[in-house]
Structures are given as C-alpha cells and as structure tokens.
Design a protein around this motif. Sequence first.
Motif, PDB file in Angstrom:
ATOM      1  N   SER A 153       0.820  -1.209   0.000  1.00  0.00           N
ATOM      2  CA  SER A 153       0.000   0.000   0.000  1.00  0.00           C
ATOM      3  C   SER A 153       0.854   1.259   0.000  1.00  0.00           C
ATOM      4  CB  SER A 153      -0.951  -0.007   1.207  1.00  0.00           C
ATOM      5  OG  SER A 153      -0.225  -0.063   2.430  1.00  0.00           O
ATOM      6  N   HIS A 154       1.848   1.318   0.857  1.00  0.00           N
ATOM      7  CA  HIS A 154       2.683   2.521   0.935  1.00  0.00           C
ATOM      8  C   HIS A 154       3.533   2.683  -0.324  1.00  0.00           C
ATOM      9  CE1 HIS A 154       2.264   3.761   5.329  1.00  0.00           C
ATOM     10  NE2 HIS A 154       1.397   2.784   5.135  1.00  0.00           N
ATOM     11  N   ARG A 155       3.966   1.573  -0.888  1.00  0.00           N
ATOM     12  CA  ARG A 155       4.734   1.665  -2.127  1.00  0.00           C
ATOM     13  C   ARG A 155       3.853   2.128  -3.281  1.00  0.00           C
ATOM     14  NH1 ARG A 155       9.461  -3.050  -1.835  1.00  0.00           N
ATOM     15  NH2 ARG A 155      10.251  -2.362   0.186  1.00  0.00           N
ATOM     16  N   ALA A 156       2.606   1.722  -3.284  1.00  0.00           N
ATOM     17  CA  ALA A 156       1.676   2.192  -4.312  1.00  0.00           C
ATOM     18  C   ALA A 156       1.399   3.684  -4.163  1.00  0.00           C
ATOM     19  CB  ALA A 156       0.371   1.399  -4.235  1.00  0.00           C
ATOM     20  N   ALA A 194     -10.368   3.367  -7.179  1.00  0.00           N
ATOM     21  CA  ALA A 194      -9.756   2.454  -6.210  1.00  0.00           C
ATOM     22  C   ALA A 194      -8.379   2.056  -6.725  1.00  0.00           C
ATOM     23  CB  ALA A 194     -10.633   1.230  -6.010  1.00  0.00           C
ATOM     24  N   VAL A 195      -7.406   2.078  -5.832  1.00  0.00           N
ATOM     25  CA  VAL A 195      -6.020   1.797  -6.223  1.00  0.00           C
ATOM     26  C   VAL A 195      -5.629   0.414  -5.707  1.00  0.00           C
ATOM     27  CG1 VAL A 195      -3.619   2.542  -6.045  1.00  0.00           C
ATOM     28  CG2 VAL A 195      -5.463   4.249  -6.140  1.00  0.00           C
ATOM     29  N   PRO A 196      -5.332  -0.521  -6.607  1.00  0.00           N
ATOM     30  CA  PRO A 196      -4.884  -1.843  -6.164  1.00  0.00           C
ATOM     31  C   PRO A 196      -3.421  -1.789  -5.731  1.00  0.00           C
ATOM     32  CG  PRO A 196      -4.837  -1.735  -8.544  1.00  0.00           C
ATOM     33  CD  PRO A 196      -5.401  -0.415  -8.069  1.00  0.00           C
ATOM     34  N   TYR A 197      -3.022  -2.758  -4.932  1.00  0.00           N
ATOM     35  CA  TYR A 197      -1.619  -2.837  -4.516  1.00  0.00           C
ATOM     36  C   TYR A 197      -1.281  -4.281  -4.158  1.00  0.00           C
ATOM     37  CZ  TYR A 197      -3.621  -2.772   0.211  1.00  0.00           C
ATOM     38  OH  TYR A 197      -4.348  -3.049   1.345  1.00  0.00           O
ATOM     39  N   PRO A 198       0.010  -4.664  -4.234  1.00  0.00           N
ATOM     40  CA  PRO A 198       0.415  -6.025  -3.881  1.00  0.00           C
ATOM     41  C   PRO A 198       0.212  -6.270  -2.386  1.00  0.00           C
ATOM     42  CG  PRO A 198       2.116  -4.894  -5.152  1.00  0.00           C
ATOM     43  CD  PRO A 198       1.128  -3.861  -4.749  1.00  0.00           C
ATOM     44  N   GLN A 199      -0.351  -7.405  -2.046  1.00  0.00           N
ATOM     45  CA  GLN A 199      -0.660  -7.689  -0.640  1.00  0.00           C
ATOM     46  C   GLN A 199       0.310  -8.738  -0.081  1.00  0.00           C
ATOM     47  OE1 GLN A 199      -4.956  -8.436  -1.093  1.00  0.00           O
ATOM     48  NE2 GLN A 199      -5.307  -6.463  -0.101  1.00  0.00           N
ATOM     49  N   HIS A 200       1.590  -8.435  -0.209  1.00  0.00           N
ATOM     50  CA  HIS A 200       2.614  -9.344   0.295  1.00  0.00           C
ATOM     51  C   HIS A 200       2.850  -9.121   1.788  1.00  0.00           C
ATOM     52  CE1 HIS A 200       4.835  -5.724  -1.328  1.00  0.00           C
ATOM     53  NE2 HIS A 200       5.200  -5.711  -0.053  1.00  0.00           N
ATOM     54  N   ASP A 201       3.547 -10.048   2.413  1.00  0.00           N
ATOM     55  CA  ASP A 201       3.921  -9.941   3.816  1.00  0.00           C
ATOM     56  C   ASP A 201       4.974  -8.839   3.975  1.00  0.00           C
ATOM     57  OD1 ASP A 201       6.002 -10.829   6.067  1.00  0.00           O
ATOM     58  OD2 ASP A 201       4.057 -11.635   6.625  1.00  0.00           O
ATOM     59  N   GLN A 259       0.671  -3.694  10.562  1.00  0.00           N
ATOM     60  CA  GLN A 259       1.692  -4.694  10.270  1.00  0.00           C
ATOM     61  C   GLN A 259       1.236  -5.725   9.245  1.00  0.00           C
ATOM     62  OE1 GLN A 259       1.885  -5.508  14.498  1.00  0.00           O
ATOM     63  NE2 GLN A 259       4.059  -4.991  14.539  1.00  0.00           N
ATOM     64  N   ARG A 260      -0.005  -5.630   8.836  1.00  0.00           N
ATOM     65  CA  ARG A 260      -0.546  -6.613   7.893  1.00  0.00           C
ATOM     66  C   ARG A 260      -0.901  -5.947   6.561  1.00  0.00           C
ATOM     67  NH1 ARG A 260      -0.981 -11.091  10.828  1.00  0.00           N
ATOM     68  NH2 ARG A 260      -1.284 -10.893  13.082  1.00  0.00           N
ATOM     69  N   PRO A 261      -0.933  -6.709   5.467  1.00  0.00           N
ATOM     70  CA  PRO A 261      -1.179  -6.142   4.136  1.00  0.00           C
ATOM     71  C   PRO A 261      -2.657  -5.891   3.872  1.00  0.00           C
ATOM     72  CG  PRO A 261      -0.792  -8.492   3.949  1.00  0.00           C
ATOM     73  CD  PRO A 261      -0.583  -8.141   5.400  1.00  0.00           C
ATOM     74  N   VAL A 262      -3.206  -4.937   4.603  1.00  0.00           N
ATOM     75  CA  VAL A 262      -4.639  -4.646   4.518  1.00  0.00           C
ATOM     76  C   VAL A 262      -4.839  -3.153   4.305  1.00  0.00           C
ATOM     77  CG1 VAL A 262      -5.259  -6.614   5.973  1.00  0.00           C
ATOM     78  CG2 VAL A 262      -4.806  -4.384   7.036  1.00  0.00           C
TER      79      VAL A 262
END
Length: 333
Positions: free
Chosen positions: A127-130, A272-279, A256-259
Amino acid sequence: MRWGLIGASTIAEQFMIGAIRATGGTVAGVVSTTEARAADFARAQGIPAHGTALSLLLEDPTIGAVYISSTNEKHHAQALAAIRAGKHVLCEKPLAMTVAEASEMVRAADAAGLTFATNHHLRCSGSHRAIRDLIARGRIGRVLSLRLFHAVHLPATLQGWRIKDASAGGGVIPDITVHDADVARFLLGEDPLTVVAQMSASGMGQGVEDSAMSVWTMPSGAMVQSHESFTHPFAGSGLEVHGTEGSIFAKGVMTQRPVGEIELVTGQGREAVPYPQHDLYAQGLTDFLAATEGRGQPAATGWDGVAALAVALAVRTAAQTGTRQTVDIPRAA
C-alpha cells in the motif's frame, strides 16, 4: 542466512520468525534478559539455542545476522557488540535513545562493511509503495499536505514498559511517531525542517506521553500533520496526501498486515487503487538479504532509522518546551 534473535519479543514471535523462515533463513538462537524467558520462547518457537549472554550468538561463526528487538535502551550496546563480531544487523525502531547513539551504530557498521537496517516495516507494504508511486508519477500534482493519523489502542500484551518506563524508551513518540516520520520521508522523499507539537498522558501513560500531535514544515513547502496515540480504540488509522491535482485517501494502512484501502480522487473522479498484498516483514527481509549480498540497499537503511529518530525526538522536545524545533539529521560521512 542463519539468524540470532536478540530479544524474545512479541514482534519476533508474531512476525519476524515466520518471515525469516519464509525467506529461507534459520533462527539459530535467541537471547533474553532471563533464562526462563529465553527457554520458554525457544521451546515455543522451535529455536535450538537460548540463553542470556550475547556471546551465545556472537561467538557462533555460522550466524550471519542478528535481529534486535530488545527494549530501546539496550539497542546501542547490543548493536555495537554484534558489529564487532562481524554480524549484519536488523534493528527495531527507534534505533537508540539518542541520535548520537544511533549514528554511532550505523557508522560502525559502515566502517566494518556490514549491512545495517532499521525495521521500519511500513515502507515495505504494498500500500505505501503504491502511494509513493502515485505521488512520484504526478497523479496528484504538487504535494500540498500529508496527514498521518496513527492513533490506536495499545494492546494489553504490549503495554508494559511502553507506557510506564521512560528509561527503557517508553512513550508513544519513540514507539509510533518515529514510524510516521519514516512514512513521511518515504512517501515525500524529503526531510522535515522544523516541527511544533503537543503531547499528553490521556489515560494510559504513566510517566511517559501516550498521545501526541505535531505539524512539520518540509523543504518543498508541503505541510505534514501527524497524530499518534495509545488510547484511541475506535479511531482507525491511515493517511491522506493532498495535491494540486488530486488527493489520496488511504484507510487502515498503518498496520503490520497487508490490509487497507486506497482511493485516488482527481478531476476525473474516484478510483480504487490496487496494490500487492505481500507480507511486509518478508519483503523487508528479502531486501535486507539482497543488501548483504551487495545487491541494493535495505528497505530502510540505518541512516533512515537515524533520520526518523531525529524527527521523533524533535517532536518530543517541541512538545516539552512549547517551542518550534529545527530537525537536525546527521548524514553519512
């Protein structure tokens, strides 16, 4: 990579051990303040070696890196000992109790040719990288302001020293404001110049602040507003970035979670902006391991940790004195 854990912490238990194993690493040993704590932690996590002496990890030539998640006042001495032993270091934030101590740690690693990283996990999130990418691509034009709202309710399992022990580095400013300082630097690509702030003990802090608000000036002219607390059970967290051509609204992403959800609003409407939901922690470790192999830098370098600490401590001084503070950030030699 074989890892040694310095500190039998909740964050190690809930996030870092799994991330180490998921990225192909092994947790070889753990040290803690008491033998009982170390033994219980090692047994629960399937770690073969445990004890109270750093030498357990630092004298083991098969251990290449240590993860430090002890209480804040211990980081400085533990990191310097690890660096002298030739270990790469991933250290929890804040790096130390003072900017001078943090700078000494990072300079020692640089001089030894070792990788030193700060575990600022939020910059590892998709999310922050997006959001940073949207800003960098000019989707909202020139940034006018950033609002960080990171007021949460500290779980009972984490309260302990964080709410009552200033000597251990307790208080919401070293715990959360330091994160928000790193987020602002990561998203905007610039360092605060000055800060004004207020802080209080609003129901949880015992001798330390549990809530803080601050406003920062940036070289670009953008303003940053930051709010942190341990006492807000229903506030929700997130950030907003407002520019001349649009705004970004991100809810639930200071975690701390990809949410969480990201929405971009421009003259063309809402998107709506999608983003990778990795750990987040696995991503941080992947970047760290690449750095130890000479391929790039950690997600948050040691100098990033020094800078975030400098901002957070300036916020605390501004709140204590009621005066505007200049943020003085040391640089690598």
